[in-house]
Design an enzyme around this catalytic site. Structure first.
Site, PDB file in Angstrom:
ATOM      1  CB  SER A 183      -0.943  -0.009   1.200  1.00 23.68           C
ATOM      2  OG  SER A 183      -0.237  -0.231   2.392  1.00 23.68           O
ATOM      3  CG  HIS A 211      -4.144  -0.718  -1.541  1.00 27.64           C
ATOM      4  ND1 HIS A 211      -4.566   0.574  -1.727  1.00 27.64           N
ATOM      5  CD2 HIS A 211      -3.785  -0.807  -0.239  1.00 27.64           C
ATOM      6  CE1 HIS A 211      -4.454   1.256  -0.590  1.00 27.64           C
ATOM      7  NE2 HIS A 211      -3.980   0.432   0.330  1.00 27.64           N
ATOM      8  CE  LYS A 242      -6.972   0.577   1.971  1.00 25.62           C
ATOM      9  NZ  LYS A 242      -6.485  -0.504   2.818  1.00 25.62           N
TER      10      LYS A 242
HETATM   11  C1  LIG Z   1      -6.211  -0.654   4.190  1.00 22.59           C
HETATM   12  C2  LIG Z   1      -5.663  -1.990   4.367  1.00 22.59           C
HETATM   13  C3  LIG Z   1      -6.226  -2.873   5.291  1.00 22.59           C
HETATM   14  C4  LIG Z   1      -7.310  -2.450   6.238  1.00 22.59           C
HETATM   15  O1  LIG Z   1      -8.545  -2.323   5.608  1.00 22.59           O
HETATM   16  P1  LIG Z   1      -9.738  -1.645   6.413  1.00 22.59           P
HETATM   17  O2  LIG Z   1     -10.954  -2.208   5.765  1.00 22.59           O
HETATM   18  O3  LIG Z   1      -9.602  -0.177   6.228  1.00 22.59           O
HETATM   19  O4  LIG Z   1      -9.606  -2.046   7.829  1.00 22.59           O
HETATM   20  C5  LIG Z   1      -5.721  -4.157   5.365  1.00 22.59           C
HETATM   21  N1  LIG Z   1      -4.705  -4.545   4.575  1.00 22.59           N
HETATM   22  C6  LIG Z   1      -4.131  -3.718   3.675  1.00 22.59           C
HETATM   23  C7  LIG Z   1      -3.018  -4.216   2.822  1.00 22.59           C
HETATM   24  C8  LIG Z   1      -4.587  -2.414   3.549  1.00 22.59           C
HETATM   25  O5  LIG Z   1      -4.015  -1.596   2.684  1.00 22.59           O
END
Ligand SMILES: *Cc1c(COP(=O)(O)O)cnc(C)c1O
Length: 396
Positions: A183, A211, A242
């Site tokens: 990320s 992502h 996301k």
């Molecule tokens: C954003 C993210 C998460 C967390 O996701 P949420 O639904 O916001 O808790 C988990 N793993 C990765 C790789 C992320 O980028």
């Protein structure tokens, strides 16, 4: 305040002096390509809202209808108070979208990682994890009694060394975990090579596709689809916060995996589910993704265009091969000054990211381009970066 908490004030002061204190902006109104932050209209380069769905009328209408029909709260955890048929429908639709037998929805991607890892391995087992994996994976690993080791980032040879070491030490189950898209850098895990190593050593493979969903693969079906690895990845974790533009997480895999998580994943058993409004909005996002690849295609076009302009201006964009665009700056204090200057002088909201989110000395501004940005938005943003970059001596 008592003396017992004086260390908090001192440690906060230390963060400020090192440029590591994160200032949170205050948003009024929806997440769009432009938004109101701290009372000013600014170009939004921060959000993970890749496809512009967070305020899409189709999702908003669906969420509103679900509130009318189901109200605002779930009552209690699903194992006790039951689960709405909307949640069931989302799990079925997600399974179809991802090309897996089953999925289970959880409160967030963070909760999905915490709950899944601890449900799959324990004492006598081993976890092998990429060194740059997301914090929620790191924390999930800490919740188990399994032996753990990390392998060099995206390095299948080092992964194989670590898996062999775990096998030699007599591990029972071996679980290999990697982010799909990393990320903070925007590079991809070499998932085909990771799966090949795991298959040679009878290890389970878990990928966090947070992502990748709505971004990679056919019509945004994710990293497993991107690599054509259907049926060869045991556990996929996803998020709805996301590209889907909503809230919630899920785990995708075999029917037995999902059934087991409904019995043993602690966030499923001990924390209430996301609301009906969230679920209805997620279903509406799936409608849009299944109907057309237009948004995903536009996201990639926009990202390509923006990266070309930034590279031409002389910026170091690191190792990204996805729409995540890190602008590498080095010192945290420089990244913070750059971000502040963009916001105050150029009306561009692009957040500086430093330790502990990225390693010390590798601070950056991470630009998130979305399908909702216009060509003019992207040109304006890149021009602002170039002006500030020259002013601060980052580019010539
Ligand atoms: C954003 C993210 C998460 C967390 O996701 P949420 O639904 O916001 O808790 C988990 N793993 C990765 C790789 C992320 O980028």
């Amino acid at each position: 305040m008592s003396d017992r908490t004086a260390w908090l004030t001192e440690d906060l002061e230390a963060l400020r002096s090192q440029g590591l204190y994160t200032t949170i902006r205050h948003i009024a109104g929806p997440q769009g390509p432009w938004l109101i932050a701290d009372g000013r209209r600014v170009l939004n380069f921060c959000s993970n809202n890749y496809l512009g769905l967070a305020n899409h009328p189709h999702l908003v209408t669906a969420a509103r209808a679900a509130v009318e029909e189901y109200g605002v709260g779930p009552g209690a955890v699903r194992t006790i108070a039951g689960t709405t048929i909307l949640h069931d429908r989302l799990e079925e639709r997600l399974a179809r979208f991802k090309g897996v037998p089953a999925t289970v929805s959880l409160q967030s991607g963070f909760a999905a990682n915490l709950g899944t890892i601890a449900a799959l391995v324990g004492e006598g087992d081993a976890i092998v994890s990429d060194e740059l994996n997301h914090a929620s994976i790191v924390d999930g690993v800490r919740l188990t009694r399994a032996a753990r080791s990390v392998y060099r980032h995206a390095d299948p040879d080092d992964l194989e060394r670590a898996v062999e070491a775990a096998r030699s030490a007599g591990a029972g189950r071996v679980l290999v975990i990697t982010d799909g898209v990393f990320s903070m850098d925007g590079d991809l895990a070499p998932l085909d090579a990771v799966v090949a190593v795991a298959e040679r050593h009878e290890a389970l493979v878990m990928v966090d596709d947070a992502h990748g969903e709505g971004v990679l693969g056919r019509g945004g079906r994710g990293i497993v689809d991107h690599f054509g690895l259907h049926g060869r990845v045991d556990v996929e974790v996803g998020t709805m916060s996301k590209a889907f533009g909503v809230m919630g997480g899920y785990v995708a895999g075999s029917t037995a995996l999902v059934e087991w998580l409904r019995q043993r994943a602690r966030p499923f058993l001990f924390s209430s589910a996301v609301t009906a409004a969230d679920v209805a909005a997620c279903l509406a996002a799936l409608d849009l993704l299944e109907a057309s690849t237009e948004l995903v295609d536009r996201l990639w076009d926009n990202a390509r265009r923006f990266k070309e302009m930034m590279a031409a201006a002389g910026f170091d964009l690191g190792t990204s091969t996805t729409p995540i665009t890190p602008v590498m700056l080095g010192e945290a204090s420089l990244a913070q000054a750059f971000s502040r200057r963009l916001f105050d002088g150029e009306a561009v909201f692009a957040q500086a990211i430093g330790f502990p989110t990225v390693p010390r000395g590798k601070a950056r501004i991470r630009v998130m381009v979305s399908a909702a940005h216009s060509r003019d938005d992207l040109e304006r943003g890149a021009a602002a970066f170039a002006r500030v970059g020259k002013e601060l001596g980052v580019v010539g």
